[in-house]
Enzyme design. Structure first.
Site, PDB file in Angstrom:
ATOM      1  N   ARG A 129       0.820  -1.145  -0.108  1.00 51.19           N
ATOM      2  CA  ARG A 129       0.067  -0.072   0.163  1.00 51.19           C
ATOM      3  C   ARG A 129       0.884   1.205   0.020  1.00 51.19           C
ATOM      4  O   ARG A 129       0.353   2.426   0.102  1.00 51.19           O
ATOM      5  CB  ARG A 129      -0.922   0.139   1.151  1.00 51.19           C
ATOM      6  CG  ARG A 129      -2.265  -0.893   1.035  1.00 51.19           C
ATOM      7  CD  ARG A 129      -2.974  -1.018   2.194  1.00 51.19           C
ATOM      8  NE  ARG A 129      -3.212  -0.042   2.867  1.00 51.19           N
ATOM      9  CZ  ARG A 129      -2.606   0.600   4.202  1.00 51.19           C
ATOM     10  NH1 ARG A 129      -2.015  -0.391   4.848  1.00 51.19           N
ATOM     11  NH2 ARG A 129      -2.988   1.837   4.824  1.00 51.19           N
ATOM     12  N   LYS A 130       2.453   1.099  -0.259  1.00 54.56           N
ATOM     13  CA  LYS A 130       3.017   2.320  -0.404  1.00 54.56           C
ATOM     14  C   LYS A 130       2.822   2.694  -1.729  1.00 54.56           C
ATOM     15  O   LYS A 130       3.880   2.656  -2.635  1.00 54.56           O
ATOM     16  CB  LYS A 130       4.522   1.835   0.159  1.00 54.56           C
ATOM     17  CG  LYS A 130       4.767   1.415   1.420  1.00 54.56           C
ATOM     18  CD  LYS A 130       5.943   0.886   1.707  1.00 54.56           C
ATOM     19  CE  LYS A 130       6.196   0.351   3.291  1.00 54.56           C
ATOM     20  NZ  LYS A 130       7.334   0.129   3.639  1.00 54.56           N
ATOM     21  N   THR A 131       1.626   3.366  -2.012  1.00 52.21           N
ATOM     22  CA  THR A 131       1.441   3.970  -3.244  1.00 52.21           C
ATOM     23  C   THR A 131       1.324   5.572  -3.230  1.00 52.21           C
ATOM     24  O   THR A 131       1.265   5.994  -2.101  1.00 52.21           O
ATOM     25  CB  THR A 131       0.224   3.293  -3.929  1.00 52.21           C
ATOM     26  OG1 THR A 131      -0.989   3.432  -2.882  1.00 52.21           O
ATOM     27  CG2 THR A 131       0.505   1.816  -4.012  1.00 52.21           C
ATOM     28  N   THR A 261       6.822   0.555  -6.200  1.00 51.14           N
ATOM     29  CA  THR A 261       5.980   1.588  -6.377  1.00 51.14           C
ATOM     30  C   THR A 261       6.811   3.150  -5.841  1.00 51.14           C
ATOM     31  O   THR A 261       6.534   4.121  -6.481  1.00 51.14           O
ATOM     32  CB  THR A 261       4.612   1.447  -5.702  1.00 51.14           C
ATOM     33  OG1 THR A 261       4.903   1.120  -4.036  1.00 51.14           O
ATOM     34  CG2 THR A 261       3.901   0.365  -6.427  1.00 51.14           C
TER      35      THR A 261
END
Length: 279
Positions: A129-131, A261
């Protein structure tokens, strides 16, 4: 319906750059041009899936395009479209930024997958979720184009009990039991651990997957030797193309990496134009 959602997002990006007007491009009003989006780099293309409908929506005529997932080289025409000069120049930066960023993610993912599967043919390379806020759906798509697994799209996709949850609950077994009570049977339950002892506790608590976070290769090998085939094992924590092979060799089922990402390099694309109709 889905296509309209993507177009809506891209229109928001256009508004950010364009509103209230493209002052400079007023000097080319009335001209018709053909625009060539070209690669000055090498890698895996991603993003035309979104850009082409966007250009069509704005009234451009897309003459040719390359397909997402193909490997591009310097000089390739990724996309050719025709339309009014002022509007074409106004969308240039959105087209180049999105294609470059997504292609960079797809390329980094492809590289990680290729390296990892040289030593572990069944391992999955997954995102995190490191977007970038607002770009998650696009970046997760790019991961899939590169051959990776998107992992969770959001917090409702699965239960993932992390260190801060455990810091509050205080006990692995209790946390898993509570998760079972609140989550549907359709949702997997995964827990993050950082030691062999906690991995064993998590397995005995009945989780579906165990995330081995920031553990050394040797520590992961110890867990794999005990739990391989009994529960899904995922390795994570500072895993990059430089060390992914070492982690893949441990035999884990999944390697998740924020690198693909948040630290992948955007590919270098440019747009050149030619006049098709004078004013």
């Amino acid at each position: 319906m889905i296509e309209q959602i993507f177009i809506s997002k891209l229109m928001q990006f256009l508004e950010e750059d364009y509103y209230p007007e493209d002052l400079t491009s007023r000097i080319v009003e009335g001209y018709k041009i053909r625009s060539y989006v070209r690669s000055k780099d090498e890698g895996v293309l991603a993003g035309n899936k979104f850009i082409i409908p966007f250009l069509n929506y704005l009234g451009f005529n897309v003459k040719s395009s390359m397909t997402d997932g193909v490997e591009v080289k310097k000089g390739d025409n990724l996309l050719v479209f025709e339309g009014e000069a002022d509007k074409s120049l106004s969308v240039e930066r959105i087209v180049l930024n999105l294609l470059g960023k997504l292609s960079g993610i797809a390329t980094a993912t492809y590289t990680m997958v290729k390296l990892a599967r040289e030593v572990n043919p069944t391992v999955r390379i997954a995102g995190t979720r490191k977007t970038t806020p607002g770009l998650r759906v696009f970046e997760k798509y790019a991961i899939e184009v590169g051959g990776g697994d998107p992992h969770r799209f959001n917090l409702s996709d699965a239960v993932l009990i992390k260190d801060n949850h455990l810091a509050i609950i205080g006990d692995i077994e209790k946390a898993v039991k509570m998760a079972r009570q609140i989550a549907s049977f359709t949702k997997k339950i995964e827990i993050e651990v950082s030691s062999y002892e906690d991995a064993i506790k998590a397995y005995r608590a009945g989780v579906d997957a165990i995330l081995l976070d920031n553990m050394s290769v040797n520590e992961i090998e110890e867990v794999v030797s005990e739990l391989k085939g009994k529960v899904l094992l995922e390795a994570s924590g500072r895993i990059t193309p430089e060390n992914v092979k070492s982690y893949a060799k441990t035999g884990v089922d999944i390697i998740s990496s924020g690198y693909i990402t948040h630290s992948s390099r955007s590919l270098d694309f440019s747009m050149d134009v030619e006049l098709t109709s004078p004013q």
